[in-house]
Structure formats: C-alpha cells, structure tokens
Design a protein around this motif. Sequence first.
Motif, PDB file in Angstrom:
ATOM      1  N   ASP A   2     -19.451 -78.353  -1.297  1.00  0.00           N
ATOM      2  CA  ASP A   2     -18.886 -77.842  -2.546  1.00  0.00           C
ATOM      3  C   ASP A   2     -19.012 -76.326  -2.590  1.00  0.00           C
ATOM      4  OD1 ASP A   2     -18.415 -80.436  -3.230  1.00  0.00           O
ATOM      5  OD2 ASP A   2     -20.123 -80.600  -4.595  1.00  0.00           O
ATOM      6  N   ASP A   3     -18.064 -75.684  -3.254  1.00  0.00           N
ATOM      7  CA  ASP A   3     -18.043 -74.227  -3.323  1.00  0.00           C
ATOM      8  C   ASP A   3     -19.062 -73.644  -4.287  1.00  0.00           C
ATOM      9  OD1 ASP A   3     -16.129 -73.972  -1.393  1.00  0.00           O
ATOM     10  OD2 ASP A   3     -14.474 -73.929  -2.816  1.00  0.00           O
ATOM     11  N   GLY A   4     -19.639 -74.439  -5.140  1.00  0.00           N
ATOM     12  CA  GLY A   4     -20.650 -73.926  -6.053  1.00  0.00           C
ATOM     13  C   GLY A   4     -20.056 -73.145  -7.208  1.00  0.00           C
ATOM     14  N   GLY A   5     -20.909 -72.381  -7.859  1.00  0.00           N
ATOM     15  CA  GLY A   5     -20.513 -71.662  -9.057  1.00  0.00           C
ATOM     16  C   GLY A   5     -19.711 -70.409  -8.787  1.00  0.00           C
ATOM     17  N   THR A   6     -19.209 -69.839  -9.866  1.00  0.00           N
ATOM     18  CA  THR A   6     -18.420 -68.620  -9.739  1.00  0.00           C
ATOM     19  C   THR A   6     -19.101 -67.445 -10.420  1.00  0.00           C
ATOM     20  OG1 THR A   6     -17.198 -69.206 -11.733  1.00  0.00           O
ATOM     21  CG2 THR A   6     -16.239 -69.867  -9.612  1.00  0.00           C
ATOM     22  N   ASP A   7     -20.231 -67.668 -11.047  1.00  0.00           N
ATOM     23  CA  ASP A   7     -20.969 -66.627 -11.754  1.00  0.00           C
ATOM     24  C   ASP A   7     -21.938 -65.961 -10.784  1.00  0.00           C
ATOM     25  OD1 ASP A   7     -21.940 -65.012 -13.748  1.00  0.00           O
ATOM     26  OD2 ASP A   7     -23.193 -66.559 -14.657  1.00  0.00           O
ATOM     27  N   TRP A   8     -21.418 -65.077  -9.934  1.00  0.00           N
ATOM     28  CA  TRP A   8     -22.208 -64.461  -8.865  1.00  0.00           C
ATOM     29  C   TRP A   8     -23.335 -63.618  -9.418  1.00  0.00           C
ATOM     30  CZ3 TRP A   8     -21.768 -64.790  -3.535  1.00  0.00           C
ATOM     31  CH2 TRP A   8     -20.727 -65.614  -3.082  1.00  0.00           C
ATOM     32  N   ILE A   9     -24.475 -63.681  -8.757  1.00  0.00           N
ATOM     33  CA  ILE A   9     -25.620 -62.851  -9.102  1.00  0.00           C
ATOM     34  C   ILE A   9     -25.456 -61.523  -8.373  1.00  0.00           C
ATOM     35  CG2 ILE A   9     -28.123 -62.590  -8.911  1.00  0.00           C
ATOM     36  CD1 ILE A   9     -28.269 -65.694  -8.882  1.00  0.00           C
ATOM     37  N   ASP A  10     -25.466 -60.439  -9.125  1.00  0.00           N
ATOM     38  CA  ASP A  10     -25.354 -59.093  -8.563  1.00  0.00           C
ATOM     39  C   ASP A  10     -26.369 -58.225  -9.296  1.00  0.00           C
ATOM     40  OD1 ASP A  10     -24.555 -56.870  -7.155  1.00  0.00           O
ATOM     41  OD2 ASP A  10     -22.758 -56.539  -8.371  1.00  0.00           O
ATOM     42  N   LEU A  11     -27.559 -58.143  -8.735  1.00  0.00           N
ATOM     43  CA  LEU A  11     -28.665 -57.459  -9.403  1.00  0.00           C
ATOM     44  C   LEU A  11     -28.501 -55.944  -9.373  1.00  0.00           C
ATOM     45  CD1 LEU A  11     -31.688 -59.499  -7.989  1.00  0.00           C
ATOM     46  CD2 LEU A  11     -30.511 -59.814 -10.177  1.00  0.00           C
ATOM     47  N   ASP A  12     -28.868 -55.317 -10.460  1.00  0.00           N
ATOM     48  CA  ASP A  12     -28.978 -53.864 -10.525  1.00  0.00           C
ATOM     49  C   ASP A  12     -30.412 -53.484 -10.165  1.00  0.00           C
ATOM     50  OD1 ASP A  12     -26.342 -53.356 -11.351  1.00  0.00           O
ATOM     51  OD2 ASP A  12     -26.848 -53.797 -13.443  1.00  0.00           O
ATOM     52  N   PRO A  13     -30.636 -52.244  -9.744  1.00  0.00           N
ATOM     53  CA  PRO A  13     -32.004 -51.821  -9.415  1.00  0.00           C
ATOM     54  C   PRO A  13     -32.976 -52.142 -10.546  1.00  0.00           C
ATOM     55  CG  PRO A  13     -30.453 -50.129  -8.761  1.00  0.00           C
ATOM     56  CD  PRO A  13     -29.668 -51.160  -9.533  1.00  0.00           C
ATOM     57  N   GLY A  14     -34.100 -52.748 -10.194  1.00  0.00           N
ATOM     58  CA  GLY A  14     -35.122 -53.103 -11.170  1.00  0.00           C
ATOM     59  C   GLY A  14     -34.957 -54.486 -11.761  1.00  0.00           C
ATOM     60  N   GLN A  15     -33.805 -55.127 -11.589  1.00  0.00           N
ATOM     61  CA  GLN A  15     -33.590 -56.462 -12.128  1.00  0.00           C
ATOM     62  C   GLN A  15     -34.199 -57.514 -11.217  1.00  0.00           C
ATOM     63  OE1 GLN A  15     -29.266 -56.632 -12.671  1.00  0.00           O
ATOM     64  NE2 GLN A  15     -29.672 -56.928 -14.854  1.00  0.00           N
ATOM     65  N   GLU A  16     -34.508 -58.672 -11.793  1.00  0.00           N
ATOM     66  CA  GLU A  16     -35.055 -59.810 -11.061  1.00  0.00           C
ATOM     67  C   GLU A  16     -34.319 -61.066 -11.461  1.00  0.00           C
ATOM     68  OE1 GLU A  16     -39.118 -60.024 -12.264  1.00  0.00           O
ATOM     69  OE2 GLU A  16     -39.703 -58.224 -11.172  1.00  0.00           O
ATOM     70  N   VAL A  17     -34.342 -62.064 -10.600  1.00  0.00           N
ATOM     71  CA  VAL A  17     -33.801 -63.376 -10.923  1.00  0.00           C
ATOM     72  C   VAL A  17     -34.722 -64.416 -10.300  1.00  0.00           C
ATOM     73  CG1 VAL A  17     -32.268 -63.469  -8.919  1.00  0.00           C
ATOM     74  CG2 VAL A  17     -31.731 -64.818 -10.945  1.00  0.00           C
ATOM     75  N   ILE A  18     -34.964 -65.499 -11.018  1.00  0.00           N
ATOM     76  CA  ILE A  18     -35.769 -66.609 -10.527  1.00  0.00           C
ATOM     77  C   ILE A  18     -35.008 -67.879 -10.833  1.00  0.00           C
ATOM     78  CG2 ILE A  18     -37.914 -67.916 -10.800  1.00  0.00           C
ATOM     79  CD1 ILE A  18     -39.277 -65.299 -11.600  1.00  0.00           C
ATOM     80  N   GLY A  19     -34.924 -68.781  -9.873  1.00  0.00           N
ATOM     81  CA  GLY A  19     -34.229 -70.037 -10.103  1.00  0.00           C
ATOM     82  C   GLY A  19     -34.487 -71.005  -8.973  1.00  0.00           C
ATOM     83  N   THR A  20     -34.004 -72.207  -9.146  1.00  0.00           N
ATOM     84  CA  THR A  20     -34.114 -73.249  -8.139  1.00  0.00           C
ATOM     85  C   THR A  20     -32.984 -73.092  -7.129  1.00  0.00           C
ATOM     86  OG1 THR A  20     -35.078 -74.763  -9.746  1.00  0.00           O
ATOM     87  CG2 THR A  20     -34.132 -75.753  -7.766  1.00  0.00           C
ATOM     88  N   ILE A  21     -33.312 -73.170  -5.843  1.00  0.00           N
ATOM     89  CA  ILE A  21     -32.281 -73.102  -4.818  1.00  0.00           C
ATOM     90  C   ILE A  21     -31.454 -74.377  -4.896  1.00  0.00           C
ATOM     91  CG2 ILE A  21     -31.798 -73.023  -2.337  1.00  0.00           C
ATOM     92  CD1 ILE A  21     -34.394 -71.413  -2.006  1.00  0.00           C
ATOM     93  N   THR A  22     -30.178 -74.225  -5.238  1.00  0.00           N
ATOM     94  CA  THR A  22     -29.277 -75.371  -5.357  1.00  0.00           C
ATOM     95  C   THR A  22     -28.267 -75.416  -4.225  1.00  0.00           C
ATOM     96  OG1 THR A  22     -27.898 -74.088  -6.885  1.00  0.00           O
ATOM     97  CG2 THR A  22     -29.527 -75.576  -7.858  1.00  0.00           C
ATOM     98  N   GLY A  23     -28.252 -74.401  -3.381  1.00  0.00           N
ATOM     99  CA  GLY A  23     -27.355 -74.385  -2.233  1.00  0.00           C
ATOM    100  C   GLY A  23     -27.725 -73.246  -1.310  1.00  0.00           C
ATOM    101  N   LEU A  24     -27.425 -73.415  -0.029  1.00  0.00           N
ATOM    102  CA  LEU A  24     -27.688 -72.373   0.959  1.00  0.00           C
ATOM    103  C   LEU A  24     -26.669 -72.522   2.068  1.00  0.00           C
ATOM    104  CD1 LEU A  24     -29.521 -70.087   2.077  1.00  0.00           C
ATOM    105  CD2 LEU A  24     -30.856 -71.874   3.193  1.00  0.00           C
ATOM    106  N   ASN A  25     -25.945 -71.436   2.348  1.00  0.00           N
ATOM    107  CA  ASN A  25     -24.980 -71.425   3.443  1.00  0.00           C
ATOM    108  C   ASN A  25     -25.218 -70.153   4.242  1.00  0.00           C
ATOM    109  OD1 ASN A  25     -22.819 -71.261   5.185  1.00  0.00           O
ATOM    110  ND2 ASN A  25     -21.302 -71.900   3.674  1.00  0.00           N
ATOM    111  N   LEU A  26     -25.889 -70.280   5.372  1.00  0.00           N
ATOM    112  CA  LEU A  26     -26.222 -69.115   6.182  1.00  0.00           C
ATOM    113  C   LEU A  26     -25.031 -68.601   6.983  1.00  0.00           C
ATOM    114  CD1 LEU A  26     -29.793 -70.109   7.398  1.00  0.00           C
ATOM    115  CD2 LEU A  26     -29.156 -68.607   5.508  1.00  0.00           C
ATOM    116  N   ASP A  27     -23.908 -69.323   6.959  1.00  0.00           N
ATOM    117  CA  ASP A  27     -22.702 -68.881   7.660  1.00  0.00           C
ATOM    118  C   ASP A  27     -21.745 -68.104   6.762  1.00  0.00           C
ATOM    119  OD1 ASP A  27     -23.460 -70.054  10.096  1.00  0.00           O
ATOM    120  OD2 ASP A  27     -22.657 -71.996   9.475  1.00  0.00           O
ATOM    121  N   ALA A  28     -21.988 -68.076   5.477  1.00  0.00           N
ATOM    122  CA  ALA A  28     -21.097 -67.378   4.546  1.00  0.00           C
ATOM    123  C   ALA A  28     -21.417 -65.884   4.537  1.00  0.00           C
ATOM    124  CB  ALA A  28     -21.250 -67.949   3.142  1.00  0.00           C
TER     125      ALA A  28
END
Length: 107
Positions: free
Chosen positions: A19-45
């Motif tokens: 599945d392609d997953g979500g469309t709400d891409w995470i794009d952190l600005d300097p100093g920002q953090e994000v924490i969440g559960t890994i729901t997908g991983l594609n090392l070829d993308a």
Amino acid sequence: MSSKPDSFDDLEPTETTTDDGGTDWIDLDPGQEVIGTITGLNLDAGYNGVVELDGRPMYLNNNLKNQIIAALVVGNTMGVRKSEDVEKFTNDDGEQEYHPKEARFEE
C-alpha cells in the motif's frame, strides 16, 4: 534468556503490504521532533528509503536509514527459506523463472 529457534518453522511469518500509505508527509523544520509507531518501511523508495510513522511518510537520509537497520535488524534472528516451487514473470529479457524466498523472524 531466550534460545535460538531450531528451524525455520519455529519463526513467525511476517506480513507485508505494498500500500502507498498516507499523503501527509512529515517534513521537519530545524528543532522540531516527531514520535510515532513505525507503520511502514520501504528502503527502496527515494534515495535512502521512506519510513511511515503513524501512517505519515518521511524520507530517510543515510544516517536515519543506518540507525533503523541497526536498531531493528542487527542482532535479530532471521530465517530464509527458498521454495522448491518455480514462479515466472516476464520482463524485457523474456520469461524468467525463479524460486521465491520467504523470510521469518524471531519475535
């Protein structure tokens, strides 16, 4: 202390999705953090892969990719079985045959 499994069948199957997953891409600005559960991983993308946190994708840089591999993969038990069955696909070189492989991991 756990012991290593004796055979491939002692390991748990792992389900995957394409599945392609979500469309709400995470794009952190300097100093920002994000924490969440890994729901997908594609090392070829992309160049170094894409990880999804709570369904939100984020491009990995080489450092993040290496940290994920070290934390989630290195040191874990993995079994691989090559099937005796033959499957086929067609590409630019014509029809190709292969024996599918399945991976299992100790949970």
